[in-house]
Structure formats: structure tokens, C-alpha cells
Design a protein around this motif. Sequence first.
Motif, PDB file in Angstrom:
ATOM      1  N   ASP A  75     -47.390   6.718  15.295  1.00 31.94           N
ATOM      2  CA  ASP A  75     -48.491   6.120  14.551  1.00 31.94           C
ATOM      3  C   ASP A  75     -48.756   6.798  13.215  1.00 31.94           C
ATOM      4  O   ASP A  75     -49.137   6.132  12.244  1.00 31.94           O
ATOM      5  CB  ASP A  75     -49.756   6.137  15.409  1.00 31.94           C
ATOM      6  CG  ASP A  75     -49.707   5.092  16.506  1.00 31.94           C
ATOM      7  OD1 ASP A  75     -49.510   3.917  16.181  1.00 31.94           O
ATOM      8  OD2 ASP A  75     -49.856   5.459  17.681  1.00 31.94           O
ATOM      9  N   LEU A  76     -48.576   8.106  13.129  1.00 30.61           N
ATOM     10  CA  LEU A  76     -48.780   8.778  11.851  1.00 30.61           C
ATOM     11  C   LEU A  76     -47.751   8.291  10.831  1.00 30.61           C
ATOM     12  O   LEU A  76     -48.078   8.094   9.651  1.00 30.61           O
ATOM     13  CB  LEU A  76     -48.704  10.294  12.016  1.00 30.61           C
ATOM     14  CG  LEU A  76     -48.926  11.122  10.746  1.00 30.61           C
ATOM     15  CD1 LEU A  76     -50.263  10.773  10.094  1.00 30.61           C
ATOM     16  CD2 LEU A  76     -48.850  12.611  11.052  1.00 30.61           C
ATOM     17  N   ALA A  77     -46.524   8.085  11.275  1.00 31.89           N
ATOM     18  CA  ALA A  77     -45.502   7.549  10.375  1.00 31.89           C
ATOM     19  C   ALA A  77     -45.910   6.167   9.859  1.00 31.89           C
ATOM     20  O   ALA A  77     -45.721   5.855   8.680  1.00 31.89           O
ATOM     21  CB  ALA A  77     -44.156   7.470  11.102  1.00 31.89           C
ATOM     22  N   ARG A  78     -46.499   5.340  10.722  1.00 37.30           N
ATOM     23  CA  ARG A  78     -46.963   4.018  10.300  1.00 37.30           C
ATOM     24  C   ARG A  78     -48.080   4.150   9.264  1.00 37.30           C
ATOM     25  O   ARG A  78     -48.113   3.428   8.264  1.00 37.30           O
ATOM     26  CB  ARG A  78     -47.471   3.220  11.498  1.00 37.30           C
ATOM     27  CG  ARG A  78     -46.421   2.937  12.552  1.00 37.30           C
ATOM     28  CD  ARG A  78     -47.069   2.274  13.775  1.00 37.30           C
ATOM     29  NE  ARG A  78     -46.167   2.302  14.904  1.00 37.30           N
ATOM     30  CZ  ARG A  78     -45.206   1.409  15.114  1.00 37.30           C
ATOM     31  NH1 ARG A  78     -45.058   0.411  14.254  1.00 37.30           N
ATOM     32  NH2 ARG A  78     -44.413   1.500  16.160  1.00 37.30           N
ATOM     33  N   THR A  79     -49.004   5.056   9.527  1.00 39.72           N
ATOM     34  CA  THR A  79     -50.126   5.250   8.602  1.00 39.72           C
ATOM     35  C   THR A  79     -49.642   5.659   7.215  1.00 39.72           C
ATOM     36  O   THR A  79     -50.193   5.236   6.192  1.00 39.72           O
ATOM     37  CB  THR A  79     -51.078   6.322   9.168  1.00 39.72           C
ATOM     38  OG1 THR A  79     -51.714   5.806  10.339  1.00 39.72           O
ATOM     39  CG2 THR A  79     -52.142   6.723   8.160  1.00 39.72           C
ATOM     40  N   LEU A  80     -48.594   6.484   7.174  1.00 31.86           N
ATOM     41  CA  LEU A  80     -48.085   7.007   5.904  1.00 31.86           C
ATOM     42  C   LEU A  80     -46.938   6.179   5.333  1.00 31.86           C
ATOM     43  O   LEU A  80     -46.339   6.565   4.327  1.00 31.86           O
ATOM     44  CB  LEU A  80     -47.617   8.456   6.104  1.00 31.86           C
ATOM     45  CG  LEU A  80     -48.707   9.453   6.498  1.00 31.86           C
ATOM     46  CD1 LEU A  80     -48.090  10.799   6.848  1.00 31.86           C
ATOM     47  CD2 LEU A  80     -49.732   9.600   5.388  1.00 31.86           C
ATOM     48  N   ASP A  81     -46.646   5.032   5.973  1.00 33.33           N
ATOM     49  CA  ASP A  81     -45.550   4.158   5.526  1.00 33.33           C
ATOM     50  C   ASP A  81     -44.209   4.879   5.501  1.00 33.33           C
ATOM     51  O   ASP A  81     -43.370   4.642   4.620  1.00 33.33           O
ATOM     52  CB  ASP A  81     -45.848   3.562   4.138  1.00 33.33           C
ATOM     53  CG  ASP A  81     -47.025   2.593   4.175  1.00 33.33           C
ATOM     54  OD1 ASP A  81     -47.154   1.854   5.173  1.00 33.33           O
ATOM     55  OD2 ASP A  81     -47.820   2.588   3.214  1.00 33.33           O
ATOM     56  N   LEU A  82     -43.996   5.758   6.473  1.00 39.97           N
ATOM     57  CA  LEU A  82     -42.712   6.449   6.573  1.00 39.97           C
ATOM     58  C   LEU A  82     -41.708   5.558   7.289  1.00 39.97           C
ATOM     59  O   LEU A  82     -42.053   4.848   8.237  1.00 39.97           O
ATOM     60  CB  LEU A  82     -42.865   7.746   7.371  1.00 39.97           C
ATOM     61  CG  LEU A  82     -43.711   8.853   6.755  1.00 39.97           C
ATOM     62  CD1 LEU A  82     -43.830  10.019   7.736  1.00 39.97           C
ATOM     63  CD2 LEU A  82     -43.106   9.323   5.454  1.00 39.97           C
ATOM     64  N   PRO A  83     -40.442   5.587   6.879  1.00 39.39           N
ATOM     65  CA  PRO A  83     -39.421   4.832   7.611  1.00 39.39           C
ATOM     66  C   PRO A  83     -39.240   5.423   9.003  1.00 39.39           C
ATOM     67  O   PRO A  83     -39.308   6.635   9.181  1.00 39.39           O
ATOM     68  CB  PRO A  83     -38.161   5.002   6.757  1.00 39.39           C
ATOM     69  CG  PRO A  83     -38.416   6.202   5.901  1.00 39.39           C
ATOM     70  CD  PRO A  83     -39.892   6.275   5.693  1.00 39.39           C
ATOM     71  N   LEU A  84     -39.006   4.567   9.987  1.00 40.86           N
ATOM     72  CA  LEU A  84     -38.822   5.029  11.357  1.00 40.86           C
ATOM     73  C   LEU A  84     -37.388   5.464  11.627  1.00 40.86           C
ATOM     74  O   LEU A  84     -37.124   6.091  12.656  1.00 40.86           O
ATOM     75  CB  LEU A  84     -39.246   3.939  12.346  1.00 40.86           C
ATOM     76  CG  LEU A  84     -40.723   3.527  12.269  1.00 40.86           C
ATOM     77  CD1 LEU A  84     -41.052   2.483  13.333  1.00 40.86           C
ATOM     78  CD2 LEU A  84     -41.650   4.728  12.397  1.00 40.86           C
ATOM     79  N   ASP A  85     -36.480   5.151  10.717  1.00 37.43           N
ATOM     80  CA  ASP A  85     -35.116   5.655  10.832  1.00 37.43           C
ATOM     81  C   ASP A  85     -35.111   7.132  10.433  1.00 37.43           C
ATOM     82  O   ASP A  85     -35.560   7.488   9.329  1.00 37.43           O
ATOM     83  CB  ASP A  85     -34.177   4.873   9.920  1.00 37.43           C
ATOM     84  CG  ASP A  85     -32.764   5.424   9.946  1.00 37.43           C
ATOM     85  OD1 ASP A  85     -32.030   5.124  10.894  1.00 37.43           O
ATOM     86  OD2 ASP A  85     -32.413   6.188   9.018  1.00 37.43           O
TER      87      ASP A  85
END
Length: 309
Positions: free
Chosen positions: A96-106
Motif C-alpha cells: 500500500d505504501l508503494a501505491r500511495t507513492l506511485d511506485l512501480p510494483l515491478d
Amino acid sequence: MTETTRRRALLLRNPKSRRGGESIDPVLRRLEDGGIATTVETFEHLPEIARDIVRLRESADLVIVCGGDGSVSSSALAVMESGLPLGIIPMGTANDLARTLDLPLDPAEAAGVIAAGATRLVDVGTVNGHAFFNVASIGLSSELAQGLDPALKKRFGRIGYALAALKVLTRASTFAATIIEKGRATRVETYQIAIGNGRHYGGGNVIEQDAEIDDGSLDLYSLELKNVWKLALMLRSFRSGTHGAWQEVRTAKCTEFTIETRKPMPINADGEIVTATPALFKVHPRAVAIFAPPVEPSRARPLAPLYHR
């Protein structure tokens, strides 16, 4: 690039995370290509993260956590103390933190964001001194965290969460709590109290439609339903952060909350049980620099209707 200009990264890897068994060679290559020399440390238990950062911070220019939200949150206080920027390689279940920061999931692409070097100053939430980036909660989600089989979580990911959540709902009951905000006490009968620091939680739900991880505040909601199964009708609003429009959902925004219950209740912070009530929740504004893409101009979000009937 000479050795004197190469950045030094301490990469902490959680092999028990959802994707922890995958090779991190693509991550290391992307970091190397970006001029980052990486030292890899593997940890088996979350408390080891902070100890490794404290022990090795003098030999690093940045810290990278390769794991899920619980692993990243476990690094927060040590990163705050060290003053080092934090990189995230999202390899957990929800991320979820990656989603909040618009980080790629790859993972390799996420390493590319770290190599690019841009950072974003974000808030850190704490509950009784334990850090969280996304959300800390009492009630349903704590019961879910306690009852979720780690093997089920790793094998089935979100489906595993859904199966465990269904089991929790079949035996859910309300509890009495007191919410203290700015010296004002409010007594409630609720299924869950959640306090968010970031924007996303629970695999993509939104804590509040206008919440951001750098807005200097915490967002609270309390589920004061007569029938827990009404949650099925409310799921869409939780995905958009408009659940506060329902009459059965109490919301508040503040920099500090205290929650008291008749007897101690466990608190789930970013997927891990870390403490129990009574609990003091605080926000620490712009406390950690995290490698992230530049923030896009804010997009207008639709306003929620006044109430659902």
C-alpha cells in the motif's frame, strides 16, 4: 563513475515476504547501473531491521527495504534517526505504501526510481511509539492480522486475505471505546477504529478521499454499524475513500488521537500487531525522505454525497 561518487546502499531483504523468494539480481543490476554500490543484509524477524540500520548506517548513504509494508514500517524510526533517505522495493502482499507513492510494483523498475534519486518527504505515524506509514487499527483488521496464516498469506496473497476476512466477519462483534481528540472525549460502540497516516491501506482501500501522506495529519474512521454485513454495501466507498458519507461511519482529522477501551485490545499497524490500547496516535510531519517519482499536480476528486440512506 568513480568509487568516490558512487552512492552506498544498505539493502535489507525479507525472504518471508510474499515475493521474498524471487531473485533480486535484476534489482542489484539496476542499482549498479545507477551508480549505487549495494550491501545486502537478510533478516528473519522485523526487529532486526532497525538494529541493522543502526549498526551499519555510517557505511551507507541510503537504506533500501525489500519486502512488504510491515517491513518498511519497521525501518521507519531507525531511518528517521539516521537521517538517511529510504528506498522501497515492494515485494509484499498489499504494497500500500508503494501505491500511495506511485511506485512501480515491478522490483527492477522500483530500483530504477531509487537510482533516479528524486525523494519525497513523507509523514510517519506512531502508535505508542511504534511507527506506521499507512494505517493503524483496532477491531476487525486486528482480528484479521492475528488470525491470518502466514503460509496462506504468502501462497494466495489477496485471496488469502479475503478468506481470512470472511472468517473474521462471521464472528465479529462491537466493542466500546473512547476517542479523545483535542481534549474532547467521545464514547462509541464500534466494530473498528482505523487511523491513517498515508492514503492507501488494505490492498488499495483509501483511508479518506483527500488524505495524503505528507498532509501533516491523521485521518480516523469508526465503523458504528448495527449489522456488520452492511459492509458489503459499503465496499465501493472504501475503495474511493468516501465511506465517511455513510451515517454509520464517524470520521475525524487531527494530528493526535488517544483511544481507550475497557480492556486492552491489540493494535494492527501496517499488517503487524505492535501494541495494545490504551493508545496514543501521533503524526510526525515530513519525517522521512523516500525515493519516489515526482508528485503530479493534484487531481480533483469527486465530492461524496452527504449521506447514504
